[in-house]
Motif scaffolding. Structure first.
Motif, short mmCIF file in Angstrom:
data_model
loop_
_atom_site.label_atom_id
_atom_site.label_comp_id
_atom_site.label_asym_id
_atom_site.label_seq_id
_atom_site.Cartn_x
_atom_site.Cartn_y
_atom_site.Cartn_z
N LEU A 67 -7.28 -18.17 -18.51
CA LEU A 67 -8.40 -18.65 -19.32
C LEU A 67 -9.00 -19.91 -18.70
O LEU A 67 -8.26 -20.80 -18.24
N CYS A 68 -10.33 -19.99 -18.71
CA CYS A 68 -11.05 -21.02 -17.97
C CYS A 68 -12.05 -21.72 -18.89
O CYS A 68 -13.23 -21.34 -18.94
N LEU A 69 -11.61 -22.72 -19.62
CA LEU A 69 -12.48 -23.35 -20.62
C LEU A 69 -13.73 -23.96 -20.01
O LEU A 69 -14.85 -23.63 -20.41
N SER A 70 -13.56 -24.90 -19.09
CA SER A 70 -14.71 -25.64 -18.57
C SER A 70 -15.70 -24.71 -17.89
O SER A 70 -16.92 -24.85 -18.07
N CYS A 71 -15.21 -23.78 -17.12
CA CYS A 71 -16.08 -22.80 -16.48
C CYS A 71 -16.90 -22.05 -17.51
O CYS A 71 -18.13 -21.95 -17.41
N ASN A 72 -16.24 -21.52 -18.52
CA ASN A 72 -16.93 -20.70 -19.52
C ASN A 72 -17.95 -21.50 -20.32
O ASN A 72 -19.02 -21.00 -20.68
N SER B 49 -19.21 -24.42 -27.75
CA SER B 49 -18.55 -25.36 -26.85
C SER B 49 -17.04 -25.10 -26.84
O SER B 49 -16.59 -24.02 -27.19
N TYR B 50 -16.28 -26.12 -26.46
CA TYR B 50 -14.84 -25.93 -26.25
C TYR B 50 -14.13 -25.39 -27.48
O TYR B 50 -13.29 -24.49 -27.38
N GLY B 51 -14.45 -25.92 -28.63
CA GLY B 51 -13.78 -25.48 -29.84
C GLY B 51 -14.08 -24.05 -30.23
O GLY B 51 -13.38 -23.46 -31.06
N ILE C 127 -7.79 -28.49 -24.28
CA ILE C 127 -7.15 -27.58 -25.24
C ILE C 127 -6.49 -28.37 -26.36
O ILE C 127 -6.62 -28.04 -27.55
N ALA C 128 -5.75 -29.41 -25.99
CA ALA C 128 -5.06 -30.21 -26.99
C ALA C 128 -6.05 -30.84 -27.96
O ALA C 128 -5.83 -30.85 -29.18
N GLU C 129 -7.17 -31.34 -27.43
CA GLU C 129 -8.16 -32.02 -28.26
C GLU C 129 -8.89 -31.05 -29.20
O GLU C 129 -9.01 -31.32 -30.40
N HIS C 130 -9.33 -29.93 -28.66
CA HIS C 130 -10.22 -29.06 -29.44
C HIS C 130 -9.49 -28.02 -30.28
O HIS C 130 -10.10 -27.43 -31.18
#
Length: 233
Positions: A143-148, A157-159, A194-197
């Protein structure tokens, strides 16, 4: 792609030499492997040649094969002989999967699952019945959060990332950068996001980091070293 003056074998050998120098450096704590990629734009003969190269250089640091490239082009069904050969030679397989709506048809996704991948990447536009099959198989997920988020491959967004859906399915998850030079986020930053969102505490973050160990394309010795290191942290 290799330059006109460098063969594919020479290109692979050059990369593997650099990897070996890094892996064997004094006090090196990281082990690197090389995955060779089949591009969706390739023809079947080129794809088979990639598998042959992976087999040829497996004992020198090649650890598996990938299917990647522009998700809006190509017919993945033509690569069946290449993936059949990879499986026959016990090569681990990872596949860019449901990366874009165009490449997320029922026909394509079921064909890709027929190739028996060990891991699949992105898993963004996955229909419910295909999700069920992935969970049933407990496939490894990249899984690629920033890329996506930055490439606007997801809505929001991230969340809003689909990590939130996959995290409780039991599928091993590995967070990836895809590509730190472009999206400006290290793997450590991906864990911080990941931890934050998703409001994960230290215990949950550690469990997440450990969950992907068994799906790493590496020897059991390397996996065991990671288990020992991460379980003591």
């Amino acid at each position: 792609m290799p330059s006109a003056g460098l063969s594919k074998e020479g290109y692979v050998e050059t990369v593997l030499k650099c990897i070996a120098d890094s892996n064997n450096a004094p006090n090196s704590s990281m082990t690197t492997g090389l995955i060779l990629s089949i591009d969706r734009r390739n023809d079947v003969d080129t794809a088979i040649a990639v598998v042959d190269l992976a087999v040829q250089y497996r004992d020198q640091g090649v650890v598996g094969i990938d299917l990647c490239g522009d998700p809006c082009v190509g017919d993945v069904s033509i690569f069946e002989p290449a993936f059949t050969k990879a499986k026959a030679n016990n090569l681990p397989i990872t596949i860019h999967f449901a990366e874009a709506p165009f490449s997320s048809t029922e026909v394509e996704l079921r064909k890709l699952l027929e190739y028996q991948p060990d891991r699949i990447g992105h898993v963004i536009n996955v229909p419910a019945d295909i999700k069920e099959e992935i969970v049933k198989r407990k496939l490894g997920l990249e899984l690629c959060l920033s890329c996506n988020v930055h490439a606007k491959m997801i809505t929001g967004s991230y969340g809003d990332h689909h990590f939130g859906w996959w995290k409780d399915t039991g599928c091993p998850i590995t967070l990836c950068t895809d590509d730190v030079g472009v999206f400006g986020s290290t793997v450590s930053m991906e864990y911080a996001l990941i931890a934050e969102h998703f409001d994960l505490d230290r215990k949950e973050i550690c469990e997440l980091a450990r969950s992907g160990i068994d799906t790493i394309f590496a020897s059991e010795k390397v996996k065991q070293k990671l288990r020992e290191t991460m379980w003591s942290s």
